[in-house]
Write an enzyme that holds these catalytic residues in place. Structure first.
Site, PDB file in Angstrom:
ATOM      1  N   ASP A 263       1.759  -4.717   2.576  1.00 40.59           N
ATOM      2  CA  ASP A 263       2.217  -4.830   1.195  1.00 40.59           C
ATOM      3  C   ASP A 263       1.771  -6.205   0.687  1.00 40.59           C
ATOM      4  O   ASP A 263       1.267  -7.050   1.445  1.00 40.59           O
ATOM      5  CB  ASP A 263       3.743  -4.634   1.074  1.00 40.59           C
ATOM      6  CG  ASP A 263       4.122  -4.226  -0.360  1.00 40.59           C
ATOM      7  OD1 ASP A 263       3.268  -4.372  -1.267  1.00 40.59           O
ATOM      8  OD2 ASP A 263       5.259  -3.771  -0.587  1.00 40.59           O
TER       9      ASP A 263
HETATM   10  C1  BGC Z   1       4.896  -3.436  -3.958  1.00 43.35           C
HETATM   11  C2  BGC Z   1       4.111  -2.216  -3.550  1.00 43.35           C
HETATM   12  C3  BGC Z   1       2.868  -2.101  -4.396  1.00 43.35           C
HETATM   13  C4  BGC Z   1       2.059  -3.376  -4.245  1.00 43.35           C
HETATM   14  C5  BGC Z   1       0.736  -3.343  -4.972  1.00 43.35           C
HETATM   15  C6  BGC Z   1       4.038  -4.677  -4.035  1.00 43.35           C
HETATM   16  O1  BGC Z   1       4.713  -5.743  -4.580  1.00 43.35           O
HETATM   17  O2  BGC Z   1       5.948  -3.622  -3.041  1.00 43.35           O
HETATM   18  O3  BGC Z   1       4.901  -1.070  -3.663  1.00 43.35           O
HETATM   19  O4  BGC Z   1       2.123  -0.983  -4.019  1.00 43.35           O
HETATM   20  O5  BGC Z   1       2.839  -4.447  -4.726  1.00 43.35           O
HETATM   21  O6  BGC Z   1       0.875  -3.361  -6.322  1.00 43.35           O
END
Ligand code: BGC
Length: 687
Positions: A263
């Site tokens: 993530d």
């Molecule tokens: C979130 C994810 C997301 C990623 C990319 C993160 O902050 O937890 O769910 O896919 O950002 O945008």
């Protein structure tokens, strides 16, 4: 490209080029401004121009023009000319926005959910995207956590079923109108302690495996191409450096051969957690755990070259990770066409079409839950004198917080959809419809709250009119189960709408006036207050269960009932259904359930029959009920449908105290139900 060609490519790549494939940065590193930033931009991400032209993927860039610009420039200047992967969050629609996933779930309609994902994929690929960071399948029992809006609720079986529908819808046959899906957040992110975002998760292994992991596993069985690690720790170890979770469970036990991505910034967050002393150790732990792509930080880029020099094992792991990334690119056909058929023309004509909006409308209709209709105030009739009011009556904030390509300017509010209806002034109306709830910006990532009640002003507004002659109908917009206890007794009817998307306002008006018939059911319990959280239907018996609410020394609260305000599976219809001829039996290791359902009203409608089971005696305490099967059916007025369910013995297994997945023969109770609390019939069987 053939497998041999991937081998050749790998041989030709320098170490630096290999590491580049494992790094994902946002569009600003490629000089574009049309992008979504979903986290902090770290100042330590210093990437020189040479490194930029080795990177493997781009985060959050959308649109044919932007993607062409970046991809063509990259292919011109990079030595290996391996096309970039473009990834972003298309969670519940790209340009046409469907209800938030928690709303889609209340439809209890996996085929409809699959259709919404297909459309999202078609629109996103028309705009040049290759990978979506969806589905999010984190089971959660805690509505304080803002991200419950992205998931499908509190039930393992249901979550697993929707996980597969999303993946099938997004990925289809992997042609240019589908994209690669990325199941997230692995694992158990929904169990963050106290509902506080980015927090720890502490779970016994048997509960982790039994309740939380099946939805991710279901996505994997459906062929999902990527897995995203979660921000949380699991029993002390951040998921992103968790070899037990990623290598042992995901790769070895589940044979997942696809790409694992972190993530946003989660790889170097290991240093902040204090489980790695610096970014080099964080990178090492992640690679050992088989993390392939690092999102938005550059620990791999900065440190892997040293790590692989001193440790041959790391070199092998590096090659394996790069191979997985190249295979994904190959599977998407990027070596043949780096743009995957994305064209400005397609982007203009294939998105936000009438056909797509029709599915958004159907999904919105099936996602809005009729929680209460005591006096039959709904549906409204042309004869009623109705007044509409409340802070959200004219709101276009109906898309939900993961709808960055949705456009509120072409979203109608309920007020604007009411133009054809006759509205009375408040004082002469006999029915008041009051629109309340939360803003979408109060929900989603980083939006944890300790107070999930309606605002005092809203409660005051409802109280001003309640208790009089007028019938009060409440319409609630929300991204989570809210605490409605301050108003639920004071109103006659409640329609609960998880942010319903592009066509939400039309759907609400049609439900209010009975042009459509509600059929949604809750997939997360609505608590009576935050003190009850975590609250979920599949609770356990205790040694001291309550029989009546005034006993002492039993498992209850002194100041509140222990039941939810509205339970899992609750949701009313304008039709009335009668259940009869239920029959439960066993045959060849299967539990067989038959039931007939008759629509005894004069209104065509849909209903969902839920089958729960309870393992009456186990080596560990078993839940009071577990959902084992469900089916949504449409029944015209006066007609009857027969339903037949088969529950395999495999579905009755659980993880025992020693974490073995076992079936324990014995007695089970089978419940045929409308909701987790509304049981039509039950029978004890032995298997
Ligand atoms: C979130 C994810 C997301 C990623 C990319 C993160 O902050 O937890 O769910 O896919 O950002 O945008």
């Amino acid at each position: 490209m053939k497998k041999e060609d991937i081998n050749k490519l790998l041989e030709e790549m320098t170490i630096q080029e290999k590491i580049g494939q494992l790094t994902q940065l946002s569009g600003e590193f490629f000089q574009t401004d049309n992008q979504e930033i979903t986290g902090p931009i770290y100042s330590e991400n210093k990437v020189n121009e040479e490194e930029v032209y080795t990177l493997g993927s781009v985060l959050g860039v959308y649109g044919v023009e932007n993607i062409y610009k970046i991809q063509s420039d990259y292919l011109k200047k990079s030595r290996m000319k391996i096309p970039l992967l473009f990834m972003a969050d298309v969670i519940h629609g790209a340009r046409t926005i469907f209800p938030i996933p928690l709303g889609l779930a209340t439809s209890f309609n996996p085929n409809l959910v699959q259709k919404t994902a297909e459309i999202a994929a078609k629109e996103a690929t028309a705009a040049g995207l290759h990978v979506t960071f969806a589905p999010m399948v984190d089971l959660s029992r805690d509505p304080r956590w803002g991200r419950v809006m992205e998931g499908t609720g509190e039930d393992t079986f249901l979550n697993a079923s929707f996980a597969a529908s999303f993946v099938k819808g997004f990925q289809g046959n992997f042609d240019n109108e589908h994209l690669a899906a990325c199941v997230k957040h692995f694992a158990a992110y929904g169990a963050v302690e106290a509902g506080r975002e980015y927090n720890v998760v502490d779970l016994p292994e048997n509960k982790l495996r039994e309740l939380y992991l099946p939805a991710y596993k279901s996505a994997i069985d459906a062929g999902v191409a990527l897995v995203m690690t979660s921000f949380n720790t699991i029993n002390g170890v951040p998921a992103t450096g968790n070899k037990w979770l990623l290598k042992k469970i995901l790769r070895d036990e589940w044979s997942f051969e696809g790409v694992v991505i972190t993530d946003y910034g989660a790889l170097t967050e290991q240093v902040i957690w204090g489980t790695a002393k610096n970014s080099e150790e964080a990178a090492q732990k992640a690679l050992l755990a088989t993390v392939d792509i690092e999102m938005m930080t550059t620990a791999y880029l900065q440190t892997l070259k040293y790590l692989v020099k001193t440790d041959k094992k790391m070199l092998v792991l590096l090659d394996e990770a790069v191979r997985r990334v190249l295979e994904l690119k190959n599977r998407l056909g990027l070596f043949e066409d780096p743009y995957r058929g994305a064209l400005l023309e397609r982007e203009k004509t294939q998105v936000f079409t009438e056909e797509n909006k029709q599915v958004a409308y159907d999904a919105a209709v099936e996602s809005i839950v009729l929680l209460k209709n005591d006096k039959g105030s709904l549906p409204l009739t042309k004869k009623d004198k109705v007044s509409f009011l409340g802070p959200l009556l004219d709101s276009t904030d109906l898309l939900g917080s993961w709808s960055w390509k949705g456009d509120v300017t072409d979203t109608e509010s309920v007020l604007s959809e009411l133009v054809e209806e006759e509205c009375s002034p408040i004082d002469v109306a006999d029915k008041l419809v009051i629109f309340v709830g939360e803003q979408s910006s109060q929900t989603g990532e980083s939006k944890s709250y300790t107070n999930i009640s309606l605002e005092q002003e809203t409660v005051d507004l409802v109280c001003r009119y309640a208790g009089g002659e007028q019938e009060i109908i409440l319409v609630v917009f929300a991204g989570r189960p809210l605490d409605l206890s301050a108003v639920s007794d004071k109103v006659d009817s409640i329609l609960y709408a998880y942010f319903p998307g592009t066509m939400g306002a039309r759907a609400i008006v049609d439900l209010l006036y009975g042009k459509q018939n509600p059929s949604a059911k809750l997939t997360m319990s609505l608590p009576r207050n935050v003190g009850q959280i975590p609250i979920y239907y599949n609770q356990y018996m205790t040694g001291r269960p309550t029989l009546t609410e005034d006993e002492e020394y039993v498992s209850r609260y002194q100041d509140c009932l222990k039941t939810p305000l509205y339970p899992f599976g609750h949701g009313l219809s304008y039709s009335e259904f009668e259940y009869f001829d239920s029959f439960v039996s066993t045959k060849e290791n299967k539990v067989i359930v038959d039931i007939s359902v008759k629509n005894i009203s004069s209104i065509d409608g849909k209903t969902t029959v839920l089958i729960f089971m309870r393992d009456l005696v186990g080596s560990t305490a078993r839940p009071l009920k577990e959902l084992k099967a469900f089916e949504k059916i449409e029944i015209n007025a006066g007609e009857t449908r027969q339903l037949h369910f088969e529950i395999d013995r495999e579905q009755l297994k659980f993880y025992n105290f020693s974490n073995d997945y076992i079936f324990e023969p014995g007695k089970f109770e089978v419940f045929i139900s409308r909701s987790s609390e509304d049981i039509i019939d039950s029978k004890i069987i032995e298997i």
